[in-house]
Design an enzyme around this catalytic site. Structure first.
Site, short mmCIF file in Angstrom:
data_model
loop_
_atom_site.label_atom_id
_atom_site.label_comp_id
_atom_site.label_asym_id
_atom_site.label_seq_id
_atom_site.Cartn_x
_atom_site.Cartn_y
_atom_site.Cartn_z
N ASP A 50 25.55 19.69 2.99
CA ASP A 50 24.86 20.77 3.69
C ASP A 50 24.22 21.77 2.73
OD1 ASP A 50 27.06 22.01 2.64
OD2 ASP A 50 27.94 22.61 4.56
N THR B 163 26.06 5.03 -24.65
CA THR B 163 24.67 4.98 -24.20
C THR B 163 24.36 6.27 -23.44
OG1 THR B 163 25.43 3.78 -22.23
CG2 THR B 163 24.59 2.47 -24.06
N GLU C 195 29.73 29.13 -3.12
CA GLU C 195 30.21 28.04 -3.97
C GLU C 195 29.74 28.17 -5.42
OE1 GLU C 195 30.62 24.03 -3.20
OE2 GLU C 195 30.77 24.22 -1.05
N ASP D 236 29.65 9.99 -22.08
CA ASP D 236 29.52 8.61 -22.53
C ASP D 236 28.77 8.65 -23.85
OD1 ASP D 236 28.94 6.00 -23.01
OD2 ASP D 236 27.65 5.72 -21.27
N VAL E 221 32.60 18.38 -0.02
CA VAL E 221 33.26 19.55 0.57
C VAL E 221 32.54 19.85 1.89
CG1 VAL E 221 33.96 21.95 0.29
CG2 VAL E 221 33.83 20.46 -1.71
N HIS F 35 29.34 17.46 -5.69
CA HIS F 35 30.11 18.63 -5.31
C HIS F 35 29.73 19.14 -3.93
CE1 HIS F 35 32.51 20.32 -8.82
NE2 HIS F 35 32.04 19.17 -9.28
N ASP F 36 28.46 19.03 -3.60
CA ASP F 36 28.02 19.49 -2.29
C ASP F 36 28.58 18.61 -1.17
OD1 ASP F 36 26.46 21.02 -0.40
OD2 ASP F 36 25.08 19.32 -0.31
#
Length: 242
Positions: A73, A164, A82, A161, A69, A65-66
């Site tokens: 940073d 596993t 954010e 998932d 966008v 996510h960092d």
């Protein structure tokens, strides 16, 4: 993979491979300025994952996510920005883990290790702890990256998932072949379209997935990094320096 990781990984592999890498980064950047930096981050991640197995996937997703966008940073860590963006509230996790690691690093190397690098290396060690993509251990790049602008949020990338859940592997893709993708946005990756062959390749060849994931993560870590005197090394990852 644990909760929150699978869709993130698919997007990283299928999208980031096409992303151009920029900046001059080094995996040995802190060897002199803060020799204990990587070990401190590693122990912090290991403790967090031991306490909450889902945290490893959350840290990987936080890194994604960092970086996607406006580049890597660490702006995603800023409280009131954010952290509180609509798509992120109640969705992203792991802020406290990064804050704790940052506090430890400030005690041994004051204002030396950037929040962006902490997040990047935490994601790297998360993958190692779950036993996947071992060549990331030496190839993951770090730099004196900084943390300034406000940027928007991404959509919900959570996935599960159930085959596993405690292993970093290619089960996400084998599930798609069996029409067991958790979300519609996952299953469309194997839906008689251009990504079908990639899904088949990763499902049948774990080494191919591991190699592609490693390449993609390194490229993602190189998206618009701030180096040298750009930006600032924050004292706290949740707020800019006063």
């Amino acid at each position: 993979m644990a909760m929150g990781s699978a869709s993130c990984i698919s997007l990283v592999v299928l999208v980031a491979l096409a992303t151009a890498a920029t900046g001059q980064l080094s995996s040995t950047f802190y060897d002199t300025s803060c020799p204990r930096a990587l070990a401190t981050i590693k122990s912090g991640v290991a403790a967090a994952v031991s306490s909450d197995p889902r945290m490893g996937a959350s840290l990987l997703r936080l890194h994604f996510h960092d970086c996607f966008v406006q580049g890597c940073d660490a702006s995603v860590l800023l409280s009131g920005m954010e952290q509180n963006a609509g798509p992120n509230v109640g969705s992203l996790r792991g802020f406290g883990v990064i804050d704790s690691i940052k506090t430890q690093l400030e005690s041994i190397c004051k204002q030396t290790v950037s929040c962006a690098d902490i997040l990047t290396v935490a994601a790297r060690f998360r993958t190692r702890i779950y036993g996947g993509a071992t060549n990331i251990n030496t190839a993951f790049a770090t730099s004196l990256k900084a943390n300034c602008p406000q940027s928007g949020g991404n959509g919900n990338l959570a996935n599960l998932d159930t085959t596993t859940p405690n292993t970093f592997d290619n089960a996400y893709y084998t599930n798609l072949l069996s029409q067991k993708g958790l979300l519609h946005s996952d299953q469309v990756l194997f839906n008689n379209d251009t990504t079908d062959n990639t899904v088949r390749n990763f499902a049948s060849n774990a080494a191919a997935f591991s190699s592609a994931f490693t390449t993609a993560m390194i490229k993602m870590g190189n998206i618009a990094p701030l180096t040298g005197t750009q930006g600032q090394i924050r004292l706290s990852c949740s707020k800019v320096n006063s």
